[in-house]
Scaffold this active site. Structure first.
Site, PDB file in Angstrom:
ATOM      1  N   GLY A  13      92.711  24.134   2.924  1.00 42.37           N
ATOM      2  CA  GLY A  13      91.547  25.259   3.510  1.00 42.37           C
ATOM      3  C   GLY A  13      91.757  25.562   3.407  1.00 42.37           C
ATOM      4  N   SER A 135      93.305  24.041  11.948  1.00 39.89           N
ATOM      5  CA  SER A 135      92.318  23.394  13.119  1.00 39.89           C
ATOM      6  C   SER A 135      92.019  23.469  13.930  1.00 39.89           C
ATOM      7  CB  SER A 135      91.635  22.021  12.399  1.00 39.89           C
ATOM      8  OG  SER A 135      92.125  22.404  10.599  1.00 39.89           O
ATOM      9  N   GLU A 172      93.829  28.786  15.671  1.00 39.67           N
ATOM     10  CA  GLU A 172      93.323  29.785  15.349  1.00 39.67           C
ATOM     11  C   GLU A 172      92.751  30.259  16.118  1.00 39.67           C
ATOM     12  OE1 GLU A 172      94.761  31.968  13.660  1.00 39.67           O
ATOM     13  OE2 GLU A 172      93.484  33.079  14.350  1.00 39.67           O
ATOM     14  N   PHE A 173      92.672  31.461  17.225  1.00 36.54           N
ATOM     15  CA  PHE A 173      91.564  32.118  18.127  1.00 36.54           C
ATOM     16  C   PHE A 173      91.240  33.641  17.610  1.00 36.54           C
ATOM     17  CE2 PHE A 173      95.249  30.319  20.399  1.00 36.54           C
ATOM     18  CZ  PHE A 173      94.466  29.873  21.544  1.00 36.54           C
ATOM     19  N   LEU A 174      91.402  33.811  15.672  1.00 35.80           N
ATOM     20  CA  LEU A 174      90.292  34.978  15.473  1.00 35.80           C
ATOM     21  C   LEU A 174      89.018  34.666  15.508  1.00 35.80           C
ATOM     22  CD1 LEU A 174      88.462  34.315  12.608  1.00 35.80           C
ATOM     23  CD2 LEU A 174      90.905  33.842  11.840  1.00 35.80           C
ATOM     24  N   LYS A 227      92.779  25.219  22.937  1.00 33.67           N
ATOM     25  CA  LYS A 227      91.861  26.086  22.020  1.00 33.67           C
ATOM     26  C   LYS A 227      91.206  25.647  22.125  1.00 33.67           C
ATOM     27  CE  LYS A 227      89.523  27.815  18.446  1.00 33.67           C
ATOM     28  NZ  LYS A 227      89.456  28.722  18.282  1.00 33.67           N
ATOM     29  N   LEU A 228      90.488  24.421  23.006  1.00 30.29           N
ATOM     30  CA  LEU A 228      88.935  23.953  23.463  1.00 30.29           C
ATOM     31  C   LEU A 228      88.979  24.441  24.125  1.00 30.29           C
ATOM     32  CD1 LEU A 228      89.174  20.153  22.209  1.00 30.29           C
ATOM     33  CD2 LEU A 228      87.784  21.707  21.001  1.00 30.29           C
ATOM     34  N   CYS A 283      81.828  27.734  15.593  1.00 26.76           N
ATOM     35  CA  CYS A 283      82.735  27.044  16.621  1.00 26.76           C
ATOM     36  C   CYS A 283      82.070  26.650  18.398  1.00 26.76           C
ATOM     37  CB  CYS A 283      83.510  27.377  16.588  1.00 26.76           C
ATOM     38  SG  CYS A 283      84.858  27.436  14.827  1.00 26.76           S
ATOM     39  N   LYS A 346      76.398  36.917  14.055  1.00 30.54           N
ATOM     40  CA  LYS A 346      76.236  38.507  14.696  1.00 30.54           C
ATOM     41  C   LYS A 346      77.101  39.601  13.572  1.00 30.54           C
ATOM     42  CE  LYS A 346      81.368  38.320  15.745  1.00 30.54           C
ATOM     43  NZ  LYS A 346      82.821  38.199  16.008  1.00 30.54           N
TER      44      LYS A 346
HETATM   45  P1  NAD Z   1      85.278  26.605   6.583  1.00 35.98           P
HETATM   46  O1  NAD Z   1      84.148  25.269   5.961  1.00 35.98           O
HETATM   47  O2  NAD Z   1      85.360  27.929   6.557  1.00 35.98           O
HETATM   48  O3  NAD Z   1      86.073  25.778   5.657  1.00 35.98           O
HETATM   49  C1  NAD Z   1      87.502  24.645   5.585  1.00 35.98           C
HETATM   50  C2  NAD Z   1      87.711  24.168   3.344  1.00 35.98           C
HETATM   51  O4  NAD Z   1      88.307  23.126   3.948  1.00 35.98           O
HETATM   52  C3  NAD Z   1      86.505  23.877   3.137  1.00 35.98           C
HETATM   53  O5  NAD Z   1      86.519  24.918   1.797  1.00 35.98           O
HETATM   54  C4  NAD Z   1      87.141  22.867   2.591  1.00 35.98           C
HETATM   55  O6  NAD Z   1      86.205  22.920   1.217  1.00 35.98           O
HETATM   56  C5  NAD Z   1      88.059  22.339   2.750  1.00 35.98           C
HETATM   57  N1  NAD Z   1      88.459  21.237   3.030  1.00 35.98           N
HETATM   58  C6  NAD Z   1      87.999  20.102   3.508  1.00 35.98           C
HETATM   59  N2  NAD Z   1      88.522  19.107   3.234  1.00 35.98           N
HETATM   60  C7  NAD Z   1      89.729  19.505   2.016  1.00 35.98           C
HETATM   61  C8  NAD Z   1      91.014  18.482   1.135  1.00 35.98           C
HETATM   62  N3  NAD Z   1      90.600  17.417   2.075  1.00 35.98           N
HETATM   63  N4  NAD Z   1      91.398  19.413   1.203  1.00 35.98           N
HETATM   64  C9  NAD Z   1      91.011  20.503   0.477  1.00 35.98           C
HETATM   65  N5  NAD Z   1      90.780  21.029   0.978  1.00 35.98           N
HETATM   66  C10 NAD Z   1      89.890  20.569   1.606  1.00 35.98           C
HETATM   67  O7  NAD Z   1      85.733  26.215   8.060  1.00 35.98           O
HETATM   68  P2  NAD Z   1      87.247  27.070   8.817  1.00 35.98           P
HETATM   69  O8  NAD Z   1      85.658  28.503   9.465  1.00 35.98           O
HETATM   70  O9  NAD Z   1      87.746  27.604   8.483  1.00 35.98           O
HETATM   71  O10 NAD Z   1      87.176  26.577  10.241  1.00 35.98           O
HETATM   72  C11 NAD Z   1      88.108  25.947  10.006  1.00 35.98           C
HETATM   73  C12 NAD Z   1      89.129  25.249  10.737  1.00 35.98           C
HETATM   74  O11 NAD Z   1      89.135  26.533  12.109  1.00 35.98           O
HETATM   75  C13 NAD Z   1      87.832  23.886  12.054  1.00 35.98           C
HETATM   76  O12 NAD Z   1      88.318  23.296  12.611  1.00 35.98           O
HETATM   77  C14 NAD Z   1      87.163  25.553  13.097  1.00 35.98           C
HETATM   78  O13 NAD Z   1      87.278  24.786  13.905  1.00 35.98           O
HETATM   79  C15 NAD Z   1      88.589  26.223  13.537  1.00 35.98           C
HETATM   80  N6  NAD Z   1      88.200  27.940  13.308  1.00 35.98           N
HETATM   81  C16 NAD Z   1      87.575  28.667  12.640  1.00 35.98           C
HETATM   82  C17 NAD Z   1      87.246  29.053  12.915  1.00 35.98           C
HETATM   83  C18 NAD Z   1      86.396  30.950  12.644  1.00 35.98           C
HETATM   84  O14 NAD Z   1      85.865  31.879  13.108  1.00 35.98           O
HETATM   85  N7  NAD Z   1      85.347  29.752  11.628  1.00 35.98           N
HETATM   86  C19 NAD Z   1      88.060  30.472  14.367  1.00 35.98           C
HETATM   87  C20 NAD Z   1      88.711  29.392  14.822  1.00 35.98           C
HETATM   88  C21 NAD Z   1      89.437  28.303  14.483  1.00 35.98           C
HETATM   89  C1  UGA Z   2      84.702  33.038  18.269  1.00 33.78           C
HETATM   90  C2  UGA Z   2      85.942  33.457  18.840  1.00 33.78           C
HETATM   91  O1  UGA Z   2      85.422  34.642  20.547  1.00 33.78           O
HETATM   92  C3  UGA Z   2      87.439  32.803  18.992  1.00 33.78           C
HETATM   93  O2  UGA Z   2      88.191  32.883  19.967  1.00 33.78           O
HETATM   94  C4  UGA Z   2      87.500  31.485  18.326  1.00 33.78           C
HETATM   95  O3  UGA Z   2      88.317  31.797  17.678  1.00 33.78           O
HETATM   96  C5  UGA Z   2      86.236  31.405  17.099  1.00 33.78           C
HETATM   97  O4  UGA Z   2      84.558  31.599  17.689  1.00 33.78           O
HETATM   98  C6  UGA Z   2      86.321  29.839  16.868  1.00 33.78           C
HETATM   99  O5  UGA Z   2      87.168  29.144  17.386  1.00 33.78           O
HETATM  100  O6  UGA Z   2      85.794  29.209  16.339  1.00 33.78           O
HETATM  101  P1  UGA Z   2      83.528  34.031  16.799  1.00 33.78           P
HETATM  102  O7  UGA Z   2      82.374  32.598  16.780  1.00 33.78           O
HETATM  103  O8  UGA Z   2      83.957  33.835  15.163  1.00 33.78           O
HETATM  104  O9  UGA Z   2      84.484  33.473  17.560  1.00 33.78           O
HETATM  105  O10 UGA Z   2      82.569  34.819  17.310  1.00 33.78           O
HETATM  106  P2  UGA Z   2      82.311  35.665  18.675  1.00 33.78           P
HETATM  107  O11 UGA Z   2      82.512  37.207  18.942  1.00 33.78           O
HETATM  108  O12 UGA Z   2      83.069  34.734  20.110  1.00 33.78           O
HETATM  109  O13 UGA Z   2      80.411  35.514  19.063  1.00 33.78           O
HETATM  110  C7  UGA Z   2      80.282  33.660  19.119  1.00 33.78           C
HETATM  111  C8  UGA Z   2      78.411  34.465  19.305  1.00 33.78           C
HETATM  112  O14 UGA Z   2      78.688  34.597  20.816  1.00 33.78           O
HETATM  113  C9  UGA Z   2      77.955  35.044  18.106  1.00 33.78           C
HETATM  114  O15 UGA Z   2      76.400  34.018  18.231  1.00 33.78           O
HETATM  115  C10 UGA Z   2      78.048  36.005  19.652  1.00 33.78           C
HETATM  116  O16 UGA Z   2      76.359  37.006  18.884  1.00 33.78           O
HETATM  117  C11 UGA Z   2      77.303  35.843  20.696  1.00 33.78           C
HETATM  118  N1  UGA Z   2      78.621  37.268  22.013  1.00 33.78           N
HETATM  119  C12 UGA Z   2      79.849  37.077  21.878  1.00 33.78           C
HETATM  120  C13 UGA Z   2      77.442  36.507  22.996  1.00 33.78           C
HETATM  121  O17 UGA Z   2      76.439  36.353  22.614  1.00 33.78           O
HETATM  122  N2  UGA Z   2      77.913  38.130  23.276  1.00 33.78           N
HETATM  123  C14 UGA Z   2      79.033  38.503  24.261  1.00 33.78           C
HETATM  124  O18 UGA Z   2      78.714  38.674  25.341  1.00 33.78           O
HETATM  125  C15 UGA Z   2      79.693  37.629  23.027  1.00 33.78           C
END
Ligand code: NAD
Ligand code: UGA
Length: 474
Positions: A13, A135, A172-174, A227-228, A283, A346
């Site tokens: 991924g 994930s 991941e918490f980024l 995480k959830l 998310c 954002k």
């Molecule tokens: P994304 O859709 O950007 O990336 C996922 C990638 O996985 C895609 O490019 C897809 O083609 C690939 N993929 C799917 N199945 C595959 C397979 N079988 N083999 C190879 N590649 C495959 O998703 P994301 O935003 O990176 O999120 C990934 C996970 O991390 C999710 O569970 C999400 O909830 C979690 N997460 C996301 C964030 C965020 O900020 N986006 C932060 C924390 C956690």
């Molecule tokens: C969020 C969490 O902050 C991360 O810790 C987590 O890893 C991630 O989800 C995930 O699991 O995907 P993200 O969605 O990238 O990160 O960005 P945030 O900064 O949390 O903002 C989320 C949404 O809330 C945005 O639309 C932002 O504008 C909104 N927001 C945020 C507000 O409206 N008010 C605030 O005070 C903060």
């Protein structure tokens, strides 16, 4: 089983998480070879872009990290099987969206991509492999992954040893927009697992740059559920402050003052108290819905209803903004030009997944508005996909069909508009020359600021009317 330090990592991924996370691991651990694989060829080609201008995601600081590590010990590839077979650690970092149909549709996570990864790992892995859930997954998913990994793969007399596995959870918490900083200086790294050696092998990687006291070790299920829960708590704060914003508008209070007053209480804290157009991003909504689904599954309907309200309030917040714009503009926006500043969910990201701008723009198009949309990082093609509508230049009559077009400059976006809606808090929207912009708009014109980026006196001095989210009038 004694596990030696990781030499080779595979991450399945190459998305918003897999790409930046692995880039930072490779940057901080030059002795480990890190290969990020994906089925999506275009994405991999973009990650390999020689001059770093076409990386698939926009994230401040990412290009510099990639420049240091790529080609040295960081590789992006579509050869999934090959990368798995030479890895001693495999991170699963694939998408886990909400199920669209079948059991749990609209709430449960769709785990088909995670399961496909587990099946491919069991087929291709050699020797002992640590499989890591990166994930975000429903609690107890590791049990399903373990069950798949336990399927015997090699013929008893083939002479090839059967692969063995340990499963860990390392969510991941980024946050997008600050991903590199969050990865380089995390509040904590969470590792859940029962196999102590595997936990320590993963902890050893992070300890190259993360202080030991920030690496938390927990049970597998606690890690998955944390995480959830973290996302649910963060989203809950946003729905809470947005609900108060509506009350401020009704009573004459100001939500910024209320947020400051409550945020200075150490027990409450000042972060995540910015009222806005509702939370977006891939998310928060999906993870809370997943939590709601789990609560129902475990027969806890009161808990499910409690969390569901966070999502319901968010949808209400997004809907009420478009309604309010229509009401303010004399009850109709049909044929009227409106500028939308900001389409990303954002600032500092090109990601539009679940962006409040989609719902708001959609509702205004339904009302027949002619939208000029500006965003410094989102491509017009993405907006077209999100709105399910091709761009088209404004229609001059009052036929009622909504249209949108992309503006590359703010000046172009505001030409002849009755209102400007600020939907993303991009830095460049903070210091606009409203006097100049006002001269391009059609009077009487409004500025609707949903992100608290404007200075109201500057708007008023330019002869414009201003509405700020969460600010009531006397
Ligand atoms: P994304 O859709 O950007 O990336 C996922 C990638 O996985 C895609 O490019 C897809 O083609 C690939 N993929 C799917 N199945 C595959 C397979 N079988 N083999 C190879 N590649 C495959 O998703 P994301 O935003 O990176 O999120 C990934 C996970 O991390 C999710 O569970 C999400 O909830 C979690 N997460 C996301 C964030 C965020 O900020 N986006 C932060 C924390 C956690
Ligand atoms: C969020 C969490 O902050 C991360 O810790 C987590 O890893 C991630 O989800 C995930 O699991 O995907 P993200 O969605 O990238 O990160 O960005 P945030 O900064 O949390 O903002 C989320 C949404 O809330 C945005 O639309 C932002 O504008 C909104 N927001 C945020 C507000 O409206 N008010 C605030 O005070 C903060």
């Amino acid at each position: 089983m004694m596990i030696s330090p990781a030499k080779s990592i595979c991450c399945i991924g190459a998305g918003y998480v897999g790409g930046p996370t692995m880039a930072v691991i490779a940057d901080r651990c030059p002795d480990i070879e890190v290969t990020v694989v994906d089925l999506n060829e275009d994405r991999i080609t973009a990650w390999n872009d020689p001059d770093l201008t076409k990386l698939p995601i926009y994230e401040p600081g990412l290009d510099a990290v990639i420049a240091r590590a790529r080609g040295r010990n960081l590789f992006f590839s579509t050869s999934v099987s090959e990368a798995i077979s030479s890895a001693d650690m495999v991170f699963i970092s694939v998408n886990t969206p909400t199920k669209k149909k079948g059991i749990g549709a609209g709430q449960a996570s769709d785990l088909r991509w995670v399961e496909a990864c587990a099946r491919q790992v069991v087929e291709c892995a050699k020797g002992h492999t640590v499989v890591i859930e990166k994930s975000t997954l429903p609690v107890r998913t590791a049990a399903a992954i373990k069950a798949i990994l336990d399927i015997p793969q090699r013929q008893p007399n083939s002479g090839e040893p059967s692969p063995t596995f340990s499963v860990l959870s390392n969510p991941e918490f980024l946050a997008e927009g600050t991903a590199i900083r969050d990865l380089e200086q995390p509040d904590r790294v969470l590792i859940g697992g029962e196999d102590k050696d595997a936990v320590e092998a993963l902890a050893a990687i992070y300890s190259n740059w993360v202080p030991t006291n920030k690496i938390l070790r927990t049970k597998l299920w606690s890690s998955e559920l944390s995480k959830l829960t973290a996302n649910a708590f963060l989203a809950q704060r946003i729905s809470s402050i947005n609900s108060v914003a509506a009350l401020c508008e009704a009573t004459g209070a100001d939500v910024r003052e209320v947020a400051l007053a409550i945020g200075t209480d150490r027990r409450i804290g000042s972060e995540f108290l910015h009222a806005g157009p509702g939370f977006g991003g891939s998310c928060f909504k999906k993870d809370i819905l997943n939590l709601v689904y789990l609560c129902h599954h475990f027969n806890l309907p009161e808990v499910a209803n409690y969390w569901n309200q966070v999502v319901a309030l968010n949808a209400w917040q997004q809907n009420r903004i478009a309604d309010l714009v229509v009401q303010t503009l004399f009850g109709t926006v049909t044929g009227k030009r409106l500028a939308i500043l900001g389409f990303a969910f954002k600032a500092d990201t090109n990601d539009t997944r679940e962006s409040p701008a989609i719902r708001i723009a959609h509702d205004l198009l339904e009302e027949g508005a002619q939208l000029a949309i500006h965003d410094p990082k989102v491509a017009p093609e993405q907006i077209s996909v999100d709105l399910q509508k091709k761009p088209c230049h404004p229609l001059s009559d009052l036929k009622g069909e909504g249209t949108w077009h992309f503006s590359t400059t703010i000046e172009d976006a505001v030409q002849g508009v009755d209102a400007v809606l600020i939907l993303t808090e991009w830095e460049q929207y903070r210091n606009l020359n409203w006097l100049k912009l006002a001269s391009l708009m059609r009077a009487p014109a409004w500025v609707f600021d949903t992100r608290s980026v404007v200075t109201p006196t500057e708007i008023a001095d330019a002869g414009l009317r201003v509405w700020r989210l969460g600010e009531g009038s006397e």
